[in-house]
Design a protein around this motif. Structure first.
Motif, mmCIF file in Angstrom:
data_model
loop_
_atom_site.group_PDB
_atom_site.id
_atom_site.type_symbol
_atom_site.label_atom_id
_atom_site.label_comp_id
_atom_site.label_asym_id
_atom_site.label_seq_id
_atom_site.Cartn_x
_atom_site.Cartn_y
_atom_site.Cartn_z
ATOM 1 N N UNK A 39 2.267 16.154 -26.576
ATOM 2 C CA UNK A 39 1.153 15.089 -26.469
ATOM 3 C C UNK A 39 0.205 15.532 -27.723
ATOM 4 N N UNK A 40 0.073 16.738 -27.942
ATOM 5 C CA UNK A 40 -0.857 17.058 -29.169
ATOM 6 C C UNK A 40 -0.243 16.383 -30.297
ATOM 7 N N UNK A 41 1.003 16.604 -30.790
ATOM 8 C CA UNK A 41 1.704 15.816 -31.878
ATOM 9 C C UNK A 41 1.784 14.442 -31.959
ATOM 10 N N UNK A 42 2.153 13.961 -30.607
ATOM 11 C CA UNK A 42 2.260 12.458 -30.537
ATOM 12 C C UNK A 42 0.987 11.660 -30.757
ATOM 13 N N UNK A 43 -0.128 12.235 -29.926
ATOM 14 C CA UNK A 43 -1.267 11.440 -30.033
ATOM 15 C C UNK A 43 -2.061 11.718 -31.295
ATOM 16 N N UNK A 44 -1.908 12.826 -31.932
ATOM 17 C CA UNK A 44 -2.487 13.311 -32.976
ATOM 18 C C UNK A 44 -1.910 12.697 -34.428
ATOM 19 N N UNK A 45 -0.851 12.188 -34.227
ATOM 20 C CA UNK A 45 -0.391 11.503 -35.524
ATOM 21 C C UNK A 45 -0.118 9.943 -35.320
ATOM 22 N N UNK A 46 -1.077 9.504 -34.355
ATOM 23 C CA UNK A 46 -0.845 7.904 -33.878
ATOM 24 C C UNK A 46 -1.758 7.412 -34.797
ATOM 25 N N UNK A 47 -1.400 6.090 -35.323
ATOM 26 C CA UNK A 47 -2.278 5.189 -35.953
ATOM 27 C C UNK A 47 -2.364 3.968 -35.255
ATOM 28 N N UNK A 48 -3.494 2.967 -35.709
ATOM 29 C CA UNK A 48 -3.324 1.783 -35.015
ATOM 30 C C UNK A 48 -3.896 0.800 -36.126
ATOM 31 N N UNK A 49 -3.505 0.498 -37.104
ATOM 32 C CA UNK A 49 -4.019 -0.473 -38.335
ATOM 33 C C UNK A 49 -4.661 -1.558 -37.748
#
Length: 488
Positions: A335-345
């Motif tokens: 969860x930390x890696x997945x959400x921490x790496x997310x972008x939404x241009x």
């Protein structure tokens, strides 16, 4: 929200880079992650594919049918069945939630295929494999392989007196071919419009995700939220796991009925899962989430707005439903890696500083409401100028009614589409809400941005917000990058 923001830790190098801006970031062995020299021939070949797709009926006029897409994938050996599917529909938040789900799945060790629409800058953004935009040569090669079968379906349709495959029908088939070719372990599919007859619905989603449903595309989907919900609930397949954001009561009844008819399970935000808390942080927010199978605390989410925290909760629940049928807690590091790496241009994205320039692709009243709320939650501007461009088939009056709550100045501009609303008409709507002295029309976006930035630099704590159209936001992002506005 607290007044003293924490600092979101910077992601490890490469972990959170927005690969939409680096579509050629692959190694020599063809695997994602390295850096490859730009291939002009491959770019030209991919652009030729896009040109061929644009010759077809566009996305603004979809055909309410599934059989042509089914026929095409059948001829290709059913690439839409090459991996399990998480399918998303809704009115707002689909792309952000899709990207969060994909990032969480990738953090879990799965190879992913992600289909979203529309694109902001380049159409290869729409097909992502393992976190990267599809390579130009991969897209062109797959197009070359499927084109004869597309021609067969076109001929069959014309022989039956029907129109050929549309842009989106053809593009969906191409995406399935790319995912099967990769291959991927799981496909995350965002509908193009609606759900029941959207061409992505030839695939059967093991998990069906419903983001908030509100009014949009009424001429295609229905005149009220109940009709729209019925169309969107068409992605719910037999025995699926359905994960839904918070919905209006009438919408929720439609989803409950669809789940009952398909013998599916339904998990709804605030009941089965929820946002526990959010705290404003530099670069985004810290969120705590109660999922279907456990809780996750103080997770760095590098996106602004409480609606993004809600999207994150939906994403976590969807991945829990997919990986462990909702009964197995995800590892904290996932969860930390997945959400921490997310972008939404294009979603509350800062593209310039000195002055601050924010772009947001809100193109309906519900999206505008999220933008207004997020500006108040995450930023501390004294004055704002809104650069607004709207398409003719959108609810310009509803959008302006919401944005007027910001007490902002407006510059109305052309979003650069043949579907653009008349700028004078939009400016007239704005004038009735905020006064004629607080709105001006500047047809060209680059000129509008220059005027807005000049105004913003003349005062303290002023900002520019570009919104109203995905097309407009994509062009603004490109202009900001070209001019080097030094966004952090």
């Amino acid at each position: 929200m607290t007044d003293a923001p924490d600092q979101i830790p910077e992601p490890e190098e490469g972990a959170a880079a927005d690969s939409a801006e680096h579509p050629e970031s692959l190694g020599d062995d063809g695997e994602f992650g390295g850096v490859e020299e730009f291939d002009a021939d491959a770019r030209d070949a991919a652009d030729a594919v896009y040109a061929a797709l644009l010759e077809r009926v566009g996305e603004g006029a979809p055909r309410p049918r599934l059989e042509p897409t089914r026929r095409a994938v059948e001829l290709l050996g059913d690439p839409h069945r090459s991996a399990p599917v998480i399918h998303l529909t809704g009115t707002n938040g689909k792309t952000s939630t899709s990207r969060m789900i994909e990032s969480l799945l990738r953090a879990s060790g799965l190879r992913t295929g992600l289909l979203t629409s529309p694109h902001l800058e380049r159409f290869t953004e729409r097909i992502r494999i393992d976190g990267e935009s599809v390579r130009d040569e991969v897209l062109a090669r797959n197009w070359e392989e499927i084109e004869p079968f597309i021609a067969i379906v076109d001929a069959e349709l014309e022989g039956a007196g029907e129109s050929p495959l549309t842009f989106f029908e053809t593009f969906t088939v191409l995406a399935f071919a790319c995912f099967a070719d990769a291959p991927v372990d799981v496909m995350v599919l965002e509908v193009g419009m609606g759900g029941e007859w959207d061409s992505t619905n030839v695939a059967d989603g093991q998990v069906a995700v419903i983001t908030p449903i509100d009014l949009d595309h009424q001429s295609r989907l229905g005149n009220d939220v109940v009709e729209i919900a019925r169309t969107k609930s068409g992605i719910i397949k037999p025995s699926a796991s359905v994960v839904s954001a918070r919905q209006q009561d009438d919408v929720l009844k439609v989803l409950e009925n669809a789940a009952d008819l398909t013998e599916s399970t339904l998990a709804v935000e605030d009941d089965a899962f929820a946002v526990i808390s959010t705290t404003v942080a530099v670069g985004g927010q810290l969120v705590s989430i109660r999922g279907l199978a456990g809780s996750y605390h103080d997770i760095a989410l590098p996106l602004f707005g409480s609606h993004q925290a809600q999207n994150a909760a939906v994403a976590v629940a969807a991945v829990e439903a997919f990986i462990g049928s909702g009964s197995v807690r995800l590892a904290d590091e996932v969860v930390e890696t997945g959400l921490g790496a997310v972008t939404s241009p294009g979603r509350l994205q800062i593209v310039g500083s000195g002055p601050t320039v924010i772009v947001d692709a809100a193109h309906n009243p519900h999206g505008a409401g999220s933008l207004v709320a997020s500006l108040g939650e995450a930023f501390d501007f004294d004055e704002v100028v809104i650069v607004l461009g709207v398409l003719a088939d959108k609810d310009a009056t509803g959008i302006v009614d919401v944005l007027a709550g910001l007490d902002a100045r407006f510059i109305v501009t052309n979003p650069g589409s043949d579907r653009a609303a008349d700028t004078d008409r939009v400016a007239g709507i704005v004038a009735t809400r905020v006064g004629a002295d607080r709105v001006t029309v500047i047809e060209r976006l680059d000129d509008a941005l220059d005027e807005a930035r000049d105004w913003a630099t003349e005062g303290e704590k002023r900002a520019v917000v570009v919104t109203g159209s995905v097309v407009l936001v994509g062009d603004a992002i490109a202009i900001a990058a070209d001019r080097g506005w030094n966004a952090r």
